[in-house]
Design a protein around this motif. Structure first.
Motif, mmCIF file in Angstrom:
data_model
loop_
_atom_site.group_PDB
_atom_site.id
_atom_site.type_symbol
_atom_site.label_atom_id
_atom_site.label_comp_id
_atom_site.label_asym_id
_atom_site.label_seq_id
_atom_site.Cartn_x
_atom_site.Cartn_y
_atom_site.Cartn_z
ATOM 1 N N GLU A 1 23.200 -26.623 26.468
ATOM 2 C CA GLU A 1 21.795 -26.243 26.257
ATOM 3 C C GLU A 1 21.561 -25.884 24.790
ATOM 4 O OE1 GLU A 1 19.611 -26.422 28.677
ATOM 5 O OE2 GLU A 1 20.992 -26.675 30.365
ATOM 6 N N THR B 1 32.272 -27.010 25.759
ATOM 7 C CA THR B 1 31.107 -27.895 25.648
ATOM 8 C C THR B 1 29.827 -27.083 25.820
ATOM 9 O OG1 THR B 1 32.425 -29.667 26.597
ATOM 10 C CG2 THR B 1 30.041 -29.983 26.605
ATOM 11 N N PHE C 1 37.044 -30.970 33.650
ATOM 12 C CA PHE C 1 36.219 -30.150 32.768
ATOM 13 C C PHE C 1 35.534 -28.981 33.461
ATOM 14 C CE2 PHE C 1 36.794 -32.184 28.881
ATOM 15 C CZ PHE C 1 36.871 -33.548 29.079
ATOM 16 N N SER D 1 32.989 -23.098 34.752
ATOM 17 C CA SER D 1 31.675 -23.528 34.305
ATOM 18 C C SER D 1 30.674 -22.430 34.584
ATOM 19 C CB SER D 1 31.266 -24.801 35.044
ATOM 20 O OG SER D 1 29.956 -25.161 34.658
ATOM 21 N N LEU D 2 30.103 -21.882 33.536
ATOM 22 C CA LEU D 2 29.100 -20.841 33.699
ATOM 23 C C LEU D 2 27.872 -21.286 32.941
ATOM 24 C CD1 LEU D 2 31.321 -17.699 33.054
ATOM 25 C CD2 LEU D 2 30.208 -18.254 35.205
ATOM 26 N N GLY D 3 26.817 -21.585 33.645
ATOM 27 C CA GLY D 3 25.562 -21.926 33.005
ATOM 28 C C GLY D 3 25.683 -23.071 32.031
ATOM 29 N N ALA D 4 25.290 -22.813 30.786
ATOM 30 C CA ALA D 4 25.124 -23.879 29.808
ATOM 31 C C ALA D 4 26.401 -24.239 29.071
ATOM 32 C CB ALA D 4 24.048 -23.451 28.808
ATOM 33 N N VAL D 5 27.500 -23.607 29.418
ATOM 34 C CA VAL D 5 28.730 -23.843 28.671
ATOM 35 C C VAL D 5 29.846 -24.251 29.626
ATOM 36 C CG1 VAL D 5 30.484 -22.760 27.199
ATOM 37 C CG2 VAL D 5 28.065 -22.188 26.880
ATOM 38 N N ILE D 6 30.593 -25.286 29.235
ATOM 39 C CA ILE D 6 31.708 -25.744 30.070
ATOM 40 C C ILE D 6 33.004 -25.557 29.287
ATOM 41 C CG2 ILE D 6 32.725 -27.678 31.310
ATOM 42 C CD1 ILE D 6 29.922 -28.887 31.473
ATOM 43 N N VAL D 7 33.921 -24.864 29.920
ATOM 44 C CA VAL D 7 35.213 -24.630 29.274
ATOM 45 C C VAL D 7 36.222 -25.633 29.800
ATOM 46 C CG1 VAL D 7 37.106 -22.985 29.006
ATOM 47 C CG2 VAL D 7 34.743 -22.185 28.929
ATOM 48 N N ASP E 1 38.818 -26.725 24.600
ATOM 49 C CA ASP E 1 37.519 -27.307 24.261
ATOM 50 C C ASP E 1 36.415 -26.558 25.005
ATOM 51 O OD1 ASP E 1 38.870 -29.217 22.835
ATOM 52 O OD2 ASP E 1 38.733 -30.753 24.399
ATOM 53 N N GLY F 1 22.821 -16.824 29.405
ATOM 54 C CA GLY F 1 22.727 -18.230 29.810
ATOM 55 C C GLY F 1 23.867 -19.081 29.288
#
Lengths: 361, 106
Positions: free
Chosen positions: B84, B81, A26, A30-36, B79, B64
């Motif tokens: 925050e 996710t 996962f 990964s940038l900050g608050a969102v995971i692609v 997908d 952010g």
């Protein structure tokens, strides 16, 4: 059986490995608050290519012009906007109006490869037409302005274009006695300001709509309105040529941004969306109405004829990471290329002459 | 150790399948997001499916919560996710008419 139910230590190790694999799976971006997560292929099933009648339904002209609720149409506003549009006193030199670069005589462009601004200096890009701007989603070749009202003020202030600070402009217009009552009639209680000036010009621009062309008559059922060559060209346009992937709908654009592989160094939309590869060298897809009258073509005016444009798309342009995935060698035959050009010429309407307004003094 | 990895994969695939089943799917057919606005719980995911005939480039520039799927070809699914709470504006970089709001709640 003993092997089926794992011991506690195995469970713990399992959890750790699972967490590790999960993190790998996962955390690709990964940038900050969102995971692609990872991208996977799915089965969309087979879609049959639409037939000619289904394609034609996508191209019906709208019945009315859309005006935003923040700036609804009034005849007074449109009339004032037309005067401002043709008034050279909107430029610091008093030599250039909006119409200098967006002239009704050239399909509401200027017929030049690139625009000419303040002091006769050449600009970096081709002057776009304002035809059908009422349907625009975003403005300028690079999409840097969100509304037609903002767009109207852009070239007026740009040092390379009309070079006119808004404060100086409003002071100049205030000194022209006949403008005051026109603003008062168009904007009761609001009067003269850069904001009302922009609203008036935008309202006039929204009234500049391409008139009915032979193509429209064909779409509405007159089979004799366009030639068999043009009909074949329409099929190539929607099929093998992939043109309608971007030049879609009655105005022949979805206002999207694509790098079509022109060798120019200009990064276009990339300046405003720096982290997105596909936006480098990307420019807004122009509509194709009145296209025959709008040569030379492309954001840099680098292609002189519609034939050259078709050749460019057939070749696919410069292959680079930013180039649209839709750009690739098409393998069009000489007949298909010729049919495409014939089709595009059916988008030329019998534009009625535009009367230049008498300007306030 | 092999058995351990096998177990891990079984658990993971179970979790993924569960997550997949729970995800709201956002379609892009006809150059439009299938929802203008969706609300999801913090830590929840959306599945962006390109079921259109042309590539899209789903992204967000919301401070952010920036992300960028890059060019997503027709027939691909990704997908995303959201960890925050807050409103995340999601757009297609290519097609300015495609925009939606993801409301991430506690």
């Amino acid at each position: 059986m003993s092997g089926f139910f794992p011991r506690r230590s195995t469970l713990l190790a399992t959890a750790i490995v699972a967490a590790g694999l999960g993190a790998i799976g996962f955390a690709s971006i990964s940038l900050g608050a969102v995971i692609v997560g990872e991208t996977r292929r799915i089965d969309l099933g087979q879609k049959a290519a639409p037939g000619m009648d289904a394609m034609k339904t996508q191209y019906k002209r709208p019945a009315t012009i859309p005006f935003p609720k923040e700036n609804p149409y009034t005849p007074e506003k449109a009339a004032l906007g037309k005067q401002l549009y043709f008034d050279t006193r909107l430029s610091v030199s008093m030599a250039q109006s909006c119409a200098s670069c967006h002239s009704p005589g050239f399909g509401w462009g200027d017929g030049l490869a690139v625009g000419v601004g303040h002091g006769m200096a050449k600009l970096g890009r081709h002057s776009p037409t304002i035809v059908n701007a009422a349907w625009g989603e975003i403005f300028m070749w690079d999409g840097r302005l969100a509304t037609l009202e903002e767009q109207a003020l852009g070239p007026i202030q740009a040092p390379g274009e009309m070079n006119m600070p808004l404060e100086q402009l409003m002071s100049r217009l205030t000194s022209i006695a006949e403008y005051k009552p026109l603003f008062a009639a168009a904007f009761p209680g609001e009067g003269m300001s850069a904001k009302t000036l922009a609203k008036a010009i935008a309202t006039y621009e929204r009234t500049v709509v391409s008139e009915r062309a032979p193509f429209d008559a064909w779409i509405e059922g007159n089979e004799k309105a366009i030639s068999e060559e043009a009909k074949r060209g329409f099929a190539v346009f929607n099929g093998k040529g992939l043109c309608s992937a971007c030049h879609e709908g009655w105005n022949f654009t979805n206002d999207g941004f694509q790098d079509i592989g022109l060798p120019s160094k200009d990064i276009g939309r990339g300046e405003f969306v720096p982290g997105v590869i596909k936006m480098q060298h990307a420019f807004k897809t122009p509509g194709l109405r009145e296209i025959e009258r709008r040569s030379p073509y492309m954001h840099d005016g680098s292609l002189a004829t519609l034939e050259a444009v078709v050749e460019h798309y057939d070749h696919g342009g410069v292959d680079r990471p930013s180039r649209s995935d839709l750009m690739k060698p098409l393998g069009l035959t000489a007949q298909e290329k010729s049919d495409l050009v014939t089709f595009m010429k059916t988008l030329t309407s019998n534009l009625s002459p535009t009367a230049v307004p008498v300007l306030p003094r | 150790m092999h058995k351990t990895i096998l177990f891990a994969l079984v658990i993971l695939s179970g979790l993924s399948a569960g997550a997949l089943a729970a995800n709201q799917v956002i379609h892009q057919q006809g150059r439009v997001f299938s929802s203008e606005s969706v609300t999801i719980k913090k830590g929840g995911a959306l599945t962006f499916v390109n079921d259109d005939s042309i590539p899209h480039n789903v992204m967000s520039a919301t401070k952010g919560s920036e992300f960028n799927l890059g060019s997503q070809a027709p027939g691909m699914s990704t997908d995303v996710t959201f960890k925050e709470t807050g409103d995340v504006q999601v757009i297609c970089a290519i097609h300015p008419r495609m925009k939606m709001m993801v409301k991430v709640t506690d």
